[in-house]
Write a protein that holds these residues in place. Sequence first.
Motif, short mmCIF file in Angstrom:
data_model
loop_
_atom_site.label_atom_id
_atom_site.label_comp_id
_atom_site.label_asym_id
_atom_site.label_seq_id
_atom_site.Cartn_x
_atom_site.Cartn_y
_atom_site.Cartn_z
N LEU A 354 0.78 -1.08 0.00
CA LEU A 354 0.02 0.01 0.03
C LEU A 354 0.80 1.31 -0.13
O LEU A 354 0.66 2.21 -0.74
N GLU A 355 1.74 1.46 0.98
CA GLU A 355 2.88 2.29 0.88
C GLU A 355 3.60 2.84 -0.41
O GLU A 355 3.80 3.91 -0.95
N ALA A 356 3.94 1.76 -1.18
CA ALA A 356 4.67 1.59 -2.18
C ALA A 356 3.93 2.10 -3.21
O ALA A 356 4.32 2.62 -4.14
N ASN A 357 2.47 1.65 -3.49
CA ASN A 357 1.74 1.99 -4.45
C ASN A 357 1.26 3.72 -4.37
O ASN A 357 1.20 4.57 -5.02
N ARG A 358 1.10 3.95 -3.00
CA ARG A 358 0.74 5.53 -2.83
C ARG A 358 2.16 6.21 -3.05
O ARG A 358 1.94 7.31 -3.80
N HIS A 359 3.59 6.00 -2.73
CA HIS A 359 4.43 6.75 -3.34
C HIS A 359 4.69 6.56 -4.85
O HIS A 359 4.89 7.69 -5.43
N LEU A 360 4.21 5.67 -5.55
CA LEU A 360 4.43 5.24 -7.07
C LEU A 360 3.34 6.61 -7.45
O LEU A 360 3.54 7.45 -8.41
N ARG A 361 2.24 6.39 -6.92
CA ARG A 361 1.16 7.62 -7.29
C ARG A 361 1.70 9.20 -7.23
O ARG A 361 1.57 9.90 -8.03
N GLN A 362 2.46 9.40 -6.23
CA GLN A 362 3.00 10.68 -5.99
C GLN A 362 4.03 11.23 -6.82
O GLN A 362 4.28 12.08 -7.54
N VAL A 363 4.87 10.03 -7.55
CA VAL A 363 5.91 10.15 -8.58
C VAL A 363 5.17 10.34 -9.82
O VAL A 363 5.67 11.41 -10.44
N LEU A 364 4.33 9.64 -10.01
CA LEU A 364 3.51 9.79 -11.34
C LEU A 364 2.83 11.23 -11.64
O LEU A 364 2.77 11.72 -12.54
N THR A 365 2.17 11.52 -10.41
CA THR A 365 1.42 12.79 -10.41
C THR A 365 2.49 14.02 -10.46
O THR A 365 1.99 15.00 -11.12
N GLY A 366 3.65 13.77 -9.77
CA GLY A 366 4.59 14.82 -9.86
C GLY A 366 5.16 14.98 -11.44
O GLY A 366 5.52 16.23 -11.64
N LEU A 367 5.17 13.92 -11.84
CA LEU A 367 5.73 13.94 -13.59
C LEU A 367 4.63 14.35 -14.38
O LEU A 367 4.98 14.45 -15.83
N GLY A 368 3.39 14.52 -14.04
CA GLY A 368 2.22 15.00 -14.80
C GLY A 368 1.85 13.75 -15.68
O GLY A 368 1.15 14.02 -16.80
N ARG A 369 1.90 12.66 -15.33
CA ARG A 369 1.44 11.26 -16.05
C ARG A 369 -0.02 11.15 -15.96
O ARG A 369 -0.70 11.30 -14.75
N PRO A 370 -0.66 10.71 -16.93
CA PRO A 370 -2.18 10.38 -16.86
C PRO A 370 -2.32 8.98 -15.96
O PRO A 370 -1.51 7.93 -16.10
N LEU A 371 -2.98 9.37 -14.86
CA LEU A 371 -3.18 8.28 -13.81
C LEU A 371 -4.52 8.16 -13.08
O LEU A 371 -5.04 9.29 -12.86
N ARG A 372 -4.90 6.92 -13.19
CA ARG A 372 -5.98 6.88 -12.21
C ARG A 372 -5.46 5.93 -10.98
O ARG A 372 -5.16 4.62 -11.31
N TYR A 373 -6.06 6.38 -9.73
CA TYR A 373 -5.31 5.54 -8.65
C TYR A 373 -6.44 5.48 -7.68
O TYR A 373 -7.33 6.25 -7.44
N THR A 374 -6.67 4.04 -7.38
CA THR A 374 -7.69 3.76 -6.44
C THR A 374 -7.58 2.78 -5.44
O THR A 374 -6.37 2.01 -5.56
N GLU A 375 -7.99 2.64 -4.32
CA GLU A 375 -7.70 1.87 -2.95
C GLU A 375 -9.16 1.12 -2.80
O GLU A 375 -10.05 1.77 -2.62
#
Length: 399
Positions: A354-375
């Motif tokens: 869970l922590e690693a996926n949240r971290h990856l979400r932050q990285v992708l969001t910071g790069l402006g990548r198209p992303l949908r993240y759900t829990e």
Amino acid sequence: MDIRYGERGLDRAEVERLWQRAERGGGPVAVPAGDGCEAVTFLWRGDHDRVVLVGSPIDHTDLRRTELTRVPGTDLWHLTLLLPSGLRAGYAYAIDEPHDDLSGGNWSESVRRWRTDPLNRRTFRRECDGTGIGPDPNAHTESVLELPGTGPSRWTAPDPAVPTGQVTMHWFRAADTGLDCDHRVWVYEPAGTGPYPVAVFFDGDVYVAELVPTPRILDNLIAAGRIPPTLGVFVDSVGETRTDELRGNPAFVSFLTDRLLPWVAGRWPVTADPARTLVGGSSLGGTCAAYAALTAPDRFGLVLSQSGAFQQPSAEFPDGLPALVAAHPDTSARWYLEAGLLETDRGGFPTSILEANRHLRQVLTGLGRPLRYTEFVGGHDYVCWRETLADGLTDLLGD
């Protein structure tokens, strides 16, 4: 979000009443407990020395916390857990197992002895497709817990009115691929016309079986107009080689790009557009999907990860996969990431799934990548992934 453990000191009359209620309701008894939780009482009956609740999302490193308590002078056993509302999970009972850690060396032997809940008619067969290699040695049946708020199973249910695609199995021999062993590949051809988008999945024996019935999910989504007719390609992950292949392996990605996708394009009318080519999987399959898109962006432009094991480093990304993503800021892939709120066990790694996926979400969001993240409300569990897969497919392939 962690499991909280309830009272063990119920008296005989209370447990008898709970048993009668469980018989009427068909399974564990759930009572609203506030703060978005349910007090769920699991029950067993029998003359035994030890009864342990196992399955997802139970932490198997300390099963003393999920031992049921026997009511003195009776054959009644009980355990109350405080679980989040909306939870969907598989569970079973281990009876008189001699060892404390059922996830240790005796796992394969023990799991086949697990017993389903006789009060619960909802069961789930954890068995991979055995076509060509014989039965799954770890196959077993679990009961399914669905707490209030889970919602219906819409896309996994068969519908006789829906046109069905055709699934065929093919062999890729090690001598032709450069891999260490032969691989089966299943191909799902939809009922519609091409050119098709392509969806490549790892752990193919799982994603074509009832564990995650992807062909049926694709049938239903296509018939409902949620996604266009899509060709599904399911690559087997074989035994001990699975970890080596799925944890960031350049040779395996080369097999996908140089051997598998050209073979598919020579036999079915498919697109060559990476923006319409999906790569996906669960756990290490999610890790491999992300790695493939990062290292072969000209072939894979859509990433679908279900509980990706991004907390595990490899030789290709010793600082973790989020660091590898940060090193590829120009990748144009679109991402769908999901993780379970109960995937909090670190298992010896610096972070949990869970922590690693949240971290990856932050990285992708910071790069402006198209992303949908759900829990989702659940653990590392096919019972959850089979229900959420349609969301990822719709997000990445739908209009």
